[in-house]
Design an enzyme around this catalytic site. Structure first.
Site, PDB file in Angstrom:
ATOM      1  NE  ARG A  68      -2.475  -0.252   3.695  1.00 38.36           N
ATOM      2  CZ  ARG A  68      -3.308   0.187   4.616  1.00 38.36           C
ATOM      3  NH1 ARG A  68      -4.614   0.161   4.394  1.00 38.36           N
ATOM      4  NH2 ARG A  68      -2.871   0.638   5.757  1.00 38.36           N
ATOM      5  CB  THR A  92      -2.790   7.174  -1.820  1.00 36.01           C
ATOM      6  OG1 THR A  92      -2.023   6.024  -2.235  1.00 36.01           O
ATOM      7  CG2 THR A  92      -2.125   8.430  -2.335  1.00 36.01           C
ATOM      8  CG  ASP A 141       2.630  -3.131   8.962  1.00 36.14           C
ATOM      9  OD1 ASP A 141       2.943  -4.274   8.553  1.00 36.14           O
ATOM     10  OD2 ASP A 141       2.639  -2.130   8.228  1.00 36.14           O
ATOM     11  CG  ASP A 152       6.318  -3.417   9.923  1.00 40.84           C
ATOM     12  OD1 ASP A 152       7.025  -3.800   8.968  1.00 40.84           O
ATOM     13  OD2 ASP A 152       5.970  -2.231  10.087  1.00 40.84           O
TER      14      ASP A 152
HETATM   15  C1  PRP Z   1      -0.870  -5.097   4.225  1.00 42.77           C
HETATM   16  C2  PRP Z   1      -1.633  -6.398   4.225  1.00 42.77           C
HETATM   17  C3  PRP Z   1      -2.438  -6.324   2.962  1.00 42.77           C
HETATM   18  C4  PRP Z   1      -2.754  -4.838   2.868  1.00 42.77           C
HETATM   19  C5  PRP Z   1      -4.170  -4.605   3.293  1.00 42.77           C
HETATM   20  O1  PRP Z   1       0.220  -5.147   3.382  1.00 42.77           O
HETATM   21  O2  PRP Z   1      -0.805  -7.527   4.295  1.00 42.77           O
HETATM   22  O3  PRP Z   1      -1.746  -6.757   1.813  1.00 42.77           O
HETATM   23  O4  PRP Z   1      -1.856  -4.161   3.768  1.00 42.77           O
HETATM   24  O5  PRP Z   1      -4.526  -3.283   3.108  1.00 42.77           O
HETATM   25  P1  PRP Z   1      -5.634  -2.825   2.077  1.00 42.77           P
HETATM   26  O6  PRP Z   1      -6.797  -3.726   2.282  1.00 42.77           O
HETATM   27  O7  PRP Z   1      -5.912  -1.404   2.487  1.00 42.77           O
HETATM   28  O8  PRP Z   1      -5.079  -2.916   0.689  1.00 42.77           O
HETATM   29  P2  PRP Z   1       1.235  -3.895   3.257  1.00 42.77           P
HETATM   30  O9  PRP Z   1       0.747  -2.930   2.253  1.00 42.77           O
HETATM   31  O10 PRP Z   1       1.519  -3.371   4.628  1.00 42.77           O
HETATM   32  O11 PRP Z   1       2.523  -4.563   2.624  1.00 42.77           O
HETATM   33  P3  PRP Z   1       3.589  -5.572   3.272  1.00 42.77           P
HETATM   34  O12 PRP Z   1       2.876  -6.890   3.495  1.00 42.77           O
HETATM   35  O13 PRP Z   1       4.618  -5.673   2.221  1.00 42.77           O
HETATM   36  O14 PRP Z   1       4.081  -4.990   4.557  1.00 42.77           O
HETATM   37  N1  URA Z   2      -2.222  -3.535   6.809  1.00 44.06           N
HETATM   38  C1  URA Z   2      -1.920  -4.068   8.015  1.00 44.06           C
HETATM   39  O1  URA Z   2      -0.962  -4.850   8.128  1.00 44.06           O
HETATM   40  N2  URA Z   2      -2.667  -3.737   9.071  1.00 44.06           N
HETATM   41  C2  URA Z   2      -3.719  -2.902   8.974  1.00 44.06           C
HETATM   42  O2  URA Z   2      -4.390  -2.637   9.977  1.00 44.06           O
HETATM   43  C3  URA Z   2      -4.018  -2.352   7.708  1.00 44.06           C
HETATM   44  C4  URA Z   2      -3.257  -2.699   6.638  1.00 44.06           C
END
Ligand code: PRP
Ligand code: URA
Length: 215
Positions: free
Chosen positions: A110, A114, A206, A209
Site C-alpha cells: 500500500r 494514499t 502492521d 512488520d
Molecule cells: C498489508 C496487508 C495487505 C494490505 C491490506 O500489506 O498484508 O496486503 O496491507 O490493506 P488494504 O486492504 O488497504 O489494501 P502492506 O501494504 O503493509 O505490505 P507488506 O505486506 O509488504 O508490509
Molecule cells: N495492513 C496491516 O498490516 N494492518 C492494517 O491494519 C491495515 C493494513
C-alpha cells in the site's frame, strides 16, 4: 462451521473458539514475531478445512486390501496465492494440509500516503485457470490489495477464486464485495472500522512488520 455474515452473505466468519483464542494472542502487542508466525500458520490450517470444503472432486476406483471400491480425488490443481509479504506467513499452515497445491505469488504494497495498492510482482502458474485459486492475506483493510489481486487472477482466466484473510475492516469487506460480488470471503474477524491512517481498529497493527520483525 463458520457463520455467514448477516451484512455480507458471501462472507464466512470463523467464530470457532480455537481460532478466536489464537487471534486474541495475535492482537496482543506483546506477542513477538516467533509466536506470531506460529499462531498465524495454525489459524490458516484451521481455516483451510472450510475454505476447501466444496473444491471440485471426481470419483475413481481404488483397491483396498479387502475389496475394490469407489473413492474421490481433487479434480483440478489448486493454486494458493499469497499476497506478499504478509500472506507468506500463512503458507506453511496451508501447505501442511494441502501439499499438492501450487503456489503463485503476487507482490502488492500500500502506498503509505494514499493507501492505494501498488503491484510489484506476479508469478503465477501458466495454467492457473485450470483450477481454483485461494488468495491469502491476513489483513483486509481498505480492500484495495485483495481486490487488485483478484483482478489479476480474473485477467488470467481463473473462475473459481476464494479469499482467505484473518482480520477485516467492514469498509474493506464492503469494497471487496462491491468489486467482486461473487467472491467467497473467509475471515476470522470483522473488526470495528478503519482509522485515519487506514489501519484496522482494533486490528493487530502492521501484519508484515509483526510477522517479520521489521517494525
Ligand atoms: C498489508 C496487508 C495487505 C494490505 C491490506 O500489506 O498484508 O496486503 O496491507 O490493506 P488494504 O486492504 O488497504 O489494501 P502492506 O501494504 O503493509 O505490505 P507488506 O505486506 O509488504 O508490509
Ligand atoms: N495492513 C496491516 O498490516 N494492518 C492494517 O491494519 C491495515 C493494513
Amino acid at each position: 462451521m463458520p457463520s455467514t455474515s448477516v451484512r455480507f452473505p458471501t462472507v464466512k466468519v470463523y467464530d470457532h473458539p480455537l481460532i478466536q483464542h489464537k487471534l486474541t494472542i495475535l492482537r496482543d502487542r506483546r506477542t513477538g514475531h516467533e509466536q506470531f508466525r506460529v499462531l498465524l500458520n495454525q489459524i490458516a490450517g484451521l481455516m483451510a478445512y472450510e475454505v476447501s470444503r466444496n473444491l471440485p472432486v471426481r470419483t475413481l476406483a481404488v483397491e483396498t486390501p479387502v475389496a475394490r471400491t469407489t473413492g474421490t480425488e481433487l479434480a483440478s490443481p489448486t493454486t494458493i496465492v499469497p499476497i506478499l509479504r504478509a500472506g507468506l506467513a500463512m503458507m506453511d499452515g496451508l501447505l501442511a494440509l494441502f501439499p499438492e497445491a501450487r503456489v503463485g505469488h503476487i507482490g502488492i504494497y500500500r502506498d503509505e500516503k494514499t493507501a492505494k495498492p501498488v503491484t510489484y510482482y506476479a508469478k503465477l502458474p501458466p495454467d492457473i485457470a485450470d483450477g481454483p485459486a485461494i488468495v491469502v492475506d491476513p489483513m483486509l483493510a481498505t480492500g484495495g490489495s485483495a481486490a487488485h489481486a483478484v483482478d489479476i487472477l480474473k485477467e488470467r482466466g481463473v473462475r473459481d477464486i476464494r479469499m482467505m484473510c484473518l482480520v477485516a475492516a467492514p469498509e474493506g469487506v464492503e469494497a471487496l464485495v462491491r468489486a467482486h460480488p461473487e467472491l467467497p470471503i473467509h475471515v476470522a474477524a470483522i473488526d470495528e472500522r478503519l482509522n485515519e491512517r487506514f489501519y484496522i481498529v482494533p486490528g493487530l497493527g502492521d501484519a508484515g512488520d509483526r510477522i517479520f520483525g521489521t517494525q
